[in-house]
Every structure is written in structure tokens, then in C-alpha cells.
Enzyme design. Structure first.
Site, PDB file in Angstrom:
ATOM      1  N   THR A  59       0.831  -1.205   0.000  1.00 63.98           N
ATOM      2  CA  THR A  59       0.000   0.000   0.000  1.00 63.98           C
ATOM      3  C   THR A  59       0.863   1.251   0.000  1.00 63.98           C
ATOM      4  O   THR A  59       1.925   1.243   0.604  1.00 63.98           O
ATOM      5  CB  THR A  59      -0.817   0.012   1.314  1.00 63.98           C
ATOM      6  OG1 THR A  59      -1.749  -1.036   1.241  1.00 63.98           O
ATOM      7  CG2 THR A  59      -1.522   1.326   1.552  1.00 63.98           C
ATOM      8  N   VAL A 111     -12.469  -5.668   2.889  1.00 61.48           N
ATOM      9  CA  VAL A 111     -11.938  -4.311   2.987  1.00 61.48           C
ATOM     10  C   VAL A 111     -10.853  -4.321   4.057  1.00 61.48           C
ATOM     11  O   VAL A 111     -11.036  -4.909   5.125  1.00 61.48           O
ATOM     12  CB  VAL A 111     -13.068  -3.315   3.365  1.00 61.48           C
ATOM     13  CG1 VAL A 111     -12.501  -1.950   3.734  1.00 61.48           C
ATOM     14  CG2 VAL A 111     -14.052  -3.178   2.194  1.00 61.48           C
TER      15      VAL A 111
HETATM   16  C1  SD4 Z   1      -4.660  -4.061   3.338  1.00 65.92           C
HETATM   17  N1  SD4 Z   1      -2.977  -2.702   4.336  1.00 65.92           N
HETATM   18  O1  SD4 Z   1      -5.580  -4.053   2.527  1.00 65.92           O
HETATM   19  C2  SD4 Z   1      -3.505  -3.169   3.094  1.00 65.92           C
HETATM   20  C3  SD4 Z   1      -2.535  -3.937   2.260  1.00 65.92           C
HETATM   21  C4  SD4 Z   1      -1.175  -3.391   2.280  1.00 65.92           C
HETATM   22  O2  SD4 Z   1       0.932  -2.870   2.107  1.00 65.92           O
HETATM   23  O3  SD4 Z   1      -0.754  -2.646   2.962  1.00 65.92           O
HETATM   24  N2  SD4 Z   1      -0.257  -3.467   1.848  1.00 65.92           N
HETATM   25  O4  SD4 Z   1      -4.656  -4.790   4.324  1.00 65.92           O
END
Ligand code: SD4
Length: 322
Positions: free
Chosen positions: A184, A213
């Protein structure tokens, strides 16, 4: 006063004094002069994102515009398989996106489980600015985006589709630590006027259940900004951040005098204390305070972040619990 009451009185007093002492110690370690403007963001793709944000910040632009401009860079890049266009799909082959944005006035906007729109961060900003709500999801979010003039498109690139078909052969859902399915972008900025904003955008965990989500669109979990104190964002297995409301915690810890790095470390420690299976997952927190100090901490080694300020651009490896 009996001795038990006296004991209680003095321990309470001691506790209060100790609490007051933390901010004083920590503040003396902080910069006297604010380091601004500055932008920081998660992972290697934070580098190009920061450059887009710096374009605005270095000309006196607003932190909110900067974080949106920065987040749009990996959203549009098909080589980034964890954000926006080119993101890996869910188990049904659908690319579903989560994003949120927060400004210096406690305004926030968010979209979750959004399909067919390349720039969820800009839709989140529209939710913040054009509706009385904070969060729109799924078909409602999509319809709102179309009404706002966003163009629908197929976000599943041949590369992401091939990875999904490959995954389907076994179809076993096992989150992989640190590599492609966890990247992310969370981006935080402090502008020349001293105002903070943040943005977070993702295609979520690769091959997740349809409808899942994560933390990234959830204010307090994947992002939190308090213009009096600082801002925090997170990356990694979102369920852990949601269970602990991680980013809100980081900001509150900074309010009580922790440096950004100490606050991120304590948020990771709390996950470790409360969630026994934490070793199987990656979580990384990133924080920026009102004076332009920044810091980070994660569970597994391997999380890095990008910084851009007057001193230039650099990548920094976060400290880790394991
Ligand atoms: C999630 N935090 O959907 C996000 C995925 C992610 O780095 O961070 N990736 O859980």
C-alpha cells in the site's frame, strides 16, 4: 488517612508526574525548528510519489494537494501491483480498491471496495469535499465517481490477470509477508504553512475474499491526521491495524510525547502483545509530527520508506520487532 489510601494517593500522583515527564523528555529531543515542508511515504514506490508531492510542497502548496498528487503516481503505474491500475485482483479476478484522505481540519473522505476507477484517492477527496459523508463503498462509491466525471475502465492488467490465474491453480489463501501483495502507499505531508495531511490507497491484500476491505480506507486504522500533533499511516496486513486502530494510536502516543519512531514501535508492540499470531504477518507504521520529525517501525524486517525535504530525497529502512 489510612495507609492504603495514602499509598493510592501517592501512586496516583507518581503516575501523573511520570506521564507529564514523558512529553518533556521527548520534546527536548525534537527539533526546535520545524523541518518543513516535508513528505514521507511507504515503500520504494514512495520515491516517485514524493517527487510529485514535492513539486507542490516546494512551491508553497498545500499538504492535502501534495498527498493526493503523490498517491496518484503509483495508482496510475501498472508496474505497481498493489495499488490502483495494475493491482492484483481478489479471488474472483476483480480489482477492488480502498483509499482514504484526511486534511488539517479533521475532514476526511474514504472509498472502499471500489471497482473500475483508476484513482480512488481522488474519489475519496470528492467524498470529503462534495458530500456530507465520510465513506462510500462498492457500487455506491462507483456510481458517485461516475457522477463526478471519473471514467470507468478495466483495471486488470495482463500481468495481474496472469498472477491471479497462477494463484487459482492452488487457490490457497496465504498472505505473503513483505513481497508483492503488501505494498500500500501511505503518504504524509507537512506544508510550509505548518499544516498536515495524509492519504492512503491500495488494491488491498492480493487474492483476498471478494468484498474484503482492509485498513487503508478506515480512518484511524490505515491513516490518521491530527493537525495539532502529527499524522500516521500503515501498510501490511490490514486486519491487525483495524483490530488495534493502529494509526490513531500512533498519533495519540505522539500527543503524549512519544517521538514518531517511539510511537510506531509502541503500536507494533501492542499488536505483538495482543495478537498472538502477529509473527506470521507484516505491519509497518510510518509517522510524521508537527515539527517535521518522522519515524517508522514494523514487525518483519524489509519495510522501507521514502523521505523528501529540503535536504533531498532518500530511502530509509524501518526498524523491526523481529
Ligand atoms: C490491506 N494494508 O488491505 C492493506 C494492504 C497493504 O501494504 O498494505 N499493503 O490490508
Amino acid at each position: 488517612m489510612n495507609s492504603k489510601r495514602q499509598f493510592l494517593k501517592y501512586s496516583l500522583l507518581g503516575g501523573l508526574l511520570a506521564q507529564a515527564a514523558v512529553p518533556l523528555q521527548a520534546m527536548s529531543r525534537r527539533r526546535a525548528q520545524a523541518n518543513r515542508p516535508i513528505v514521507i511515504s511507504t515503500w520504494n514506490h514512495g520515491g516517485p510519489a514524493n517527487e510529485a508531492a514535492w513539486e507542490l510542497l516546494s512551491r508553497g502548496g498545500r499538504a492535502l494537494d501534495a498527498v493526493e498528487a503523490g498517491a496518484r503516481v503509483p495508482e496510475a503505474d501498472p508496474a505497481v501491483t498493489t495499488v490502483g491500475y495494475g493491482g492484483f485482483p481478489d479471488r474472483e479476478g476483480k480489482v477492488t480498491l480502498d483509499a482514504c484522505i484526511m486534511d488539517e481540519k479533521q475532514n476526511c473522505g474514504s472509498v472502499a471496495f471500489l471497482q473500475d476507477i483508476r484513482h480512488p484517492i481522488s474519489v475519496a477527496r470528492k467524498v470529503m469535499e462534495e458530500t456530507p459523508h465520510v465513506m462510500l463503498v462498492g457500487e455506491g462509491a462507483r456510481r458517485f465517481a461516475l457522477e463526478q466525471g471519473f471514467q470507468p475502465e478495466n483495471l486488470l492488467t495482463p500481468r495481474a490477470e496472469a498472477a491471479w490465474r497462477d494463484w487459482l491453480r492452488e487457490g490457497r489463501y496465504q498472505p505473503v509477508i513483505n513481497i508483492e501483495n503488501h505494498d500500500t502507499i501511505g503518504i504524509l505531508a507537512l506544508d510550509s504553512a505548518g499544516d498536515l495531511s495524509g492519504a492512503c490507497t491500495t488494491s488491498g491484500a492480493a487474492f483476498k475474499m471478494h468484498g474484503r476491505v482492509g485498513d487503508s480506507p478506515i480512518i484511524g486504522a490505515g491513516l490518521y491526521v491530527d493537525n495539532e500533533v502529527g499524522a500516521a499511516t500503515a501498510t501490511g496486513m490490514g486486519e491487525l491495524m483495524i483490530k488495534t486502530v493502529g494509526c490513531h494510536q500512533v498519533v495519540e502516543l505522539m500527543r503524549h510525547g512519544y517521538t514518531p519512531e517511539e510511537a510506531c514501535r509502541e503500536a507494533v508492540e501492542r499488536i505483538a502483545r495482543k495478537l498472538p499470531d502477529y509473527r506470521q504477518f507484516q505491519v509497518g507504521f510510518l509517522a510524521l509530527d508537527k515539527a517535521g520529525n518522522y519515524g517508522s517501525h514494523c514487525i518483519q524486517p524489509g519495510f522501507n520508506f521514502a523521505v523528501r525535504d529540503q535536504r533531498g530525497a532518500r530511502m530509509i529502512d524501518a526498524g523491526s520487532k523481529l
